[in-house]
Design a protein around this motif. Sequence first.
Motif, short mmCIF file in Angstrom:
data_model
loop_
_atom_site.label_atom_id
_atom_site.label_comp_id
_atom_site.label_asym_id
_atom_site.label_seq_id
_atom_site.Cartn_x
_atom_site.Cartn_y
_atom_site.Cartn_z
N GLU A 96 31.96 41.62 30.23
CA GLU A 96 31.56 41.85 28.84
C GLU A 96 30.04 41.71 28.76
OE1 GLU A 96 33.63 39.27 26.19
OE2 GLU A 96 35.64 39.89 26.87
N ASP A 97 29.43 42.48 27.85
CA ASP A 97 27.98 42.44 27.70
C ASP A 97 27.54 41.62 26.50
OD1 ASP A 97 28.83 44.06 25.68
OD2 ASP A 97 27.48 45.73 26.15
N GLY A 98 28.45 41.03 25.75
CA GLY A 98 28.10 40.27 24.56
C GLY A 98 28.05 41.06 23.30
N ASN A 99 28.12 42.38 23.38
CA ASN A 99 28.10 43.25 22.20
C ASN A 99 29.46 43.86 21.92
OD1 ASN A 99 25.31 42.84 21.84
ND2 ASN A 99 24.84 44.47 23.34
N GLY A 100 30.49 43.33 22.58
CA GLY A 100 31.84 43.87 22.35
C GLY A 100 32.26 44.91 23.36
N ARG A 101 31.38 45.31 24.26
CA ARG A 101 31.75 46.32 25.24
C ARG A 101 32.33 45.64 26.48
NH1 ARG A 101 26.54 50.02 26.02
NH2 ARG A 101 25.66 47.95 26.39
N ARG A 102 33.40 46.21 27.02
CA ARG A 102 34.10 45.67 28.18
C ARG A 102 34.30 46.75 29.22
NH1 ARG A 102 39.03 42.23 25.23
NH2 ARG A 102 37.68 40.75 24.10
N ALA A 103 34.42 46.29 30.46
CA ALA A 103 34.68 47.22 31.57
C ALA A 103 35.37 46.44 32.69
CB ALA A 103 33.39 47.86 32.08
N PHE A 104 36.20 47.13 33.47
CA PHE A 104 36.90 46.52 34.60
C PHE A 104 36.22 46.97 35.89
CE2 PHE A 104 40.06 46.46 31.25
CZ PHE A 104 40.67 45.22 31.41
N ILE A 105 35.89 46.01 36.72
CA ILE A 105 35.28 46.30 38.01
C ILE A 105 36.04 45.53 39.08
CG2 ILE A 105 32.99 46.71 37.00
CD1 ILE A 105 32.19 43.89 37.96
N GLY A 106 35.86 45.98 40.30
CA GLY A 106 36.48 45.31 41.42
C GLY A 106 35.46 44.48 42.18
N ILE A 107 35.87 43.29 42.65
CA ILE A 107 35.00 42.45 43.49
C ILE A 107 35.77 42.11 44.76
CG2 ILE A 107 33.76 41.47 41.52
CD1 ILE A 107 35.47 38.94 41.82
N GLY A 108 35.01 41.90 45.82
CA GLY A 108 35.63 41.58 47.10
C GLY A 108 34.76 40.62 47.89
N PHE A 109 35.40 39.82 48.73
CA PHE A 109 34.72 38.84 49.58
C PHE A 109 34.90 39.24 51.04
CE2 PHE A 109 36.03 36.66 45.73
CZ PHE A 109 34.88 36.02 45.33
N GLY A 110 33.82 39.07 51.80
CA GLY A 110 33.90 39.37 53.22
C GLY A 110 34.73 38.35 53.98
N ASP A 111 34.78 37.11 53.51
CA ASP A 111 35.54 36.04 54.17
C ASP A 111 36.77 35.70 53.33
OD1 ASP A 111 35.81 32.73 54.52
OD2 ASP A 111 35.48 33.85 56.37
N ARG A 112 37.90 35.54 54.00
CA ARG A 112 39.13 35.22 53.28
C ARG A 112 39.07 33.82 52.66
NH1 ARG A 112 43.44 38.34 53.76
NH2 ARG A 112 42.56 39.23 55.66
N GLY A 113 38.36 32.88 53.28
CA GLY A 113 38.22 31.55 52.73
C GLY A 113 37.46 31.54 51.41
N ASP A 114 36.46 32.43 51.25
CA ASP A 114 35.74 32.52 49.97
C ASP A 114 36.67 33.01 48.86
OD1 ASP A 114 33.49 31.70 51.27
OD2 ASP A 114 32.65 33.72 51.52
N ALA A 115 37.56 33.92 49.17
CA ALA A 115 38.51 34.39 48.18
C ALA A 115 39.48 33.27 47.77
CB ALA A 115 39.28 35.59 48.72
N PHE A 116 39.86 32.45 48.74
CA PHE A 116 40.76 31.33 48.44
C PHE A 116 40.07 30.33 47.52
CE2 PHE A 116 42.28 27.06 49.47
CZ PHE A 116 43.64 27.19 49.21
N ASP A 117 38.82 29.99 47.80
CA ASP A 117 38.08 29.05 46.95
C ASP A 117 37.90 29.61 45.54
OD1 ASP A 117 37.92 27.43 49.16
OD2 ASP A 117 35.86 28.05 49.67
N PHE A 118 37.66 30.89 45.41
CA PHE A 118 37.52 31.54 44.11
C PHE A 118 38.80 31.36 43.29
CE2 PHE A 118 38.45 35.40 41.66
CZ PHE A 118 37.38 35.44 40.78
N ASN A 119 39.92 31.59 43.92
CA ASN A 119 41.21 31.48 43.25
C ASN A 119 41.51 30.04 42.85
OD1 ASN A 119 43.59 32.44 42.22
ND2 ASN A 119 44.67 32.49 44.17
N VAL A 120 41.26 29.08 43.74
CA VAL A 120 41.58 27.68 43.47
C VAL A 120 40.68 27.11 42.37
CG1 VAL A 120 41.54 25.36 44.48
CG2 VAL A 120 42.55 27.26 45.74
N ALA A 121 39.41 27.51 42.33
CA ALA A 121 38.50 27.00 41.31
C ALA A 121 38.99 27.36 39.91
CB ALA A 121 37.10 27.56 41.54
#
Length: 264
Positions: A96-121
């Motif tokens: 979101e940009d703060g003005n009511g506009r929204r968009a869906f994007i994809g993000i990815g991690f090169g290391d599987r452990g970083d993705a696990f920490d993202f999920n657990v947090a």
Amino acid sequence: MEESGYESVLCVKPDVHVYRIPPRATNRGYRAAEWQLDQPSWSGRLRITAKGQMAYIKLEDRTSGELFAQAPVDQFPGTAVESVTDSSRYFVIRIEDGNGRRAFIGIGFGDRGDAFDFNVALQDHFKWVKQQCEFAKQAQNPDQSPKLDLGFKEGQTIKLNIANMKKKEGAAGNPRARPASTGGLSLLPPPPGGRTSTLIPPPGEQLSVGGSLVQPAVAPTSGGASVPWPQPKPATAATADIWGDFTKSTGSTSSQTQPGWVQF
């Protein structure tokens, strides 16, 4: 719950990639294989912060820290953050940009452990939010919280198992009979029909019964033979001198010894 005035950092990952994703035509989940994974649209740093109940996924420049995009998250899992169906290292977030506009994007991690920490947090944060909401409800309505009643109700009884106690009492009331001793002298039973006991004088003395002297009793032995009590030795001159005063009468009676007494 009121939002606190400070912002805490939950997780920091220095390497994250952003992808443009095609619009989802059906209700099925997102697939990372449909993205151009070898050509990310942007790369930088990811931070997850929390302020009150809200969590924020911030995409920032690695060097300057300039904000590229931000995704507020009010619940997890939810529409703000979704996992893809074909990989554990890629997610779809709603920025979101703060003005009511929204968009869906994809993000990815090169290391599987970083993705696990993202999920657990994110999971830990919203678990804490749920606990705080429950504590606030209990504080507002303390009478509605369940209370532990340990008292006896009317007619309620308890049962105690005292089987072990009965066994112990029965064992104490029936002691085992002592085995007869095989060694030493055994006590003989009293003579039948006799009420008077026979006095046995000490060794070397005689017993007077009815004015007559009775010889000392004979002690039985274990072998059945009779052994007489040892006889006193005759008094010597020195002994007679020492005990001579006691052999004489001090009163008006005769100096002769009374029958039944032994003169030493």
